[in-house]
Design a protein around this motif. Structure first.
Motif, PDB file in Angstrom:
ATOM      1  N   ILE A  99       1.046  -1.010   0.132  1.00  0.00           N
ATOM      2  CA  ILE A  99       0.068  -0.278   0.224  1.00  0.00           C
ATOM      3  C   ILE A  99       1.230   1.118   0.178  1.00  0.00           C
ATOM      4  O   ILE A  99       2.100   1.292   0.703  1.00  0.00           O
ATOM      5  N   PRO A 100       0.803   2.271  -0.964  1.00  0.00           N
ATOM      6  CA  PRO A 100      -0.025   2.093  -1.876  1.00  0.00           C
ATOM      7  C   PRO A 100       0.569   1.976  -3.640  1.00  0.00           C
ATOM      8  O   PRO A 100      -0.366   1.860  -4.475  1.00  0.00           O
ATOM      9  N   SER A 117      -1.809   6.874   1.713  1.00  0.00           N
ATOM     10  CA  SER A 117      -2.402   5.133   1.008  1.00  0.00           C
ATOM     11  C   SER A 117      -2.911   5.411  -0.352  1.00  0.00           C
ATOM     12  O   SER A 117      -3.531   4.520  -0.450  1.00  0.00           O
TER      13      SER A 117
END
Length: 340
Positions: free
Chosen positions: A266-267, A334
């Motif tokens: 993530i991300p 994120s």
């Protein structure tokens, strides 16, 4: 200190002091504040039985709390209750929790209203055409709903956040970043807030010619474990999502854990936006990757509902007043462009 002593000290009649402490509208705000400050300073608390005889009011707000093996303790509810408690404690009110079997709450509502145990009620986690709201409306006691229920043929007082707009904006941001496979990890489908959030996601996707297929939707109780299991099932599909919009910060803990276990970053591999109810013990900026969130304080909602219930008890608010709070979108680390 009793009521007579407090009144003598303030050079006011006992009736005026009693009315000030119980929120009567004919008492000026200055007098009410003066009496409340003196009562707090000298440790005066009205006797509940005497107050009920003198004013016809119990000085209590009620909540029917579902119990049973199928009911989990919800941290969102605890945080809401803390906000409500902050207000009632400071305004000489009390909160009464009345446990009830989850499939027979109606009996408890009828009992506490018939026995005049409380002056007002609040109802939480409303469902479609919620029979609890219709019942309390018929019983004639002041009340407020935390959230909204669709499918009722009358208006009612409520406080809610704009769930549809919040999840529309979150999904639109994902689409603007190039994501075409956006999944929704939602609350239980019977809850109105979950219905509204799904509606917002679908509306944002449809505006760009995209859809939310059944394979990209999970509707579960909002726990960390359910977030983990739902995310694993989403990411193990042949056409896995590149972005997830999640209905709870607590579920997002499970999303992060599942992504890590499956080797997804993530991300870089998976963008994530979660709804944040502003928990003091779980902050999105402290996740391993700070989370982008749709943000609204559930504690503040508890305080506001208590404030409005106190106003309804005192006759200062009436009617089917609806209140909808906007939700902030806080962008953090994120989310990123869709992977090639």
């Amino acid at each position: 200190m009793n009521l007579k002593q407090l009144a003598r000290m303030l050079d006011l009649s006992q009736t005026t002091v009693s009315r000030a402490l119980n929120g009567y509208p004919e008492v000026s705000e200055e007098t009410r504040r003066r009496v409340s400050d003196a009562a707090r300073q000298h440790g005066y608390r009205p006797n509940p039985s005497a107050r009920r005889l003198a004013t016809g009011k119990a000085g209590m707000i009620g909540y029917v709390m579902p119990t049973g093996a199928s009911v989990d303790i919800d941290p969102h509810f605890v945080e809401f209750l803390s906000g409500l408690g902050d207000y009632v404690r400071a305004h000489e009110l009390d909160l009464v929790l009345s446990p009830a079997e989850a499939d027979d709450e109606e009996t408890t509502y009828r009992r506490i209203v018939a026995n005049k145990l409380v002056d007002a009620l609040y109802i939480s986690a409303p469902r479609h055409a919620d029979s609890r709201i219709a019942l309390v409306q018929d019983l004639g006691i002041p009340y407020i709903v935390h959230g909204r229920s669709e499918g009722l043929d009358f208006d009612y007082p409520f406080l809610d956040i704009d769930n549809e707009a919040a999840f529309h904006d979150a999904t639109r941001l994902m689409v603007q970043l190039g994501h075409k496979r956006v999944a929704l990890l939602n609350g239980e489908e019977a809850q109105t807030f979950a219905i509204c959030r799904e509606r917002g996601v679908r509306r944002a996707l449809e505006a760009s010619g995209l859809v939310l297929p059944p394979a990209m939707l999970r509707s579960v109780a909002m726990t960390e474990e359910n977030g983990y299991r739902a995310t694993r099932s989403l990411l193990m599909q042949s056409e896995a999502p590149t972005a997830i919009v999640c209905s709870s910060l607590i579920m997002a803990l499970g999303v992060v854990r599942a992504a890590r276990d499956l080797g997804r970053s993530i991300p870089r591999d998976l963008s994530l936006i979660a709804h944040d109810d502003v928990f003091p013990w779980l902050k999105p900026e402290n996740f391993s990757v700070p989370l982008t969130t749709t943000r609204s304080s559930i504690r503040a909602a508890g305080q506001r509902i208590a404030e409005r219930l106190a106003a309804r008890i005192a006759g200062q608010e009436a009617g089917a007043l609806g209140e909808v709070w906007p939700v902030d979108l806080i962008v953090r680390s994120s989310i990123a462009g869709a992977p090639a």
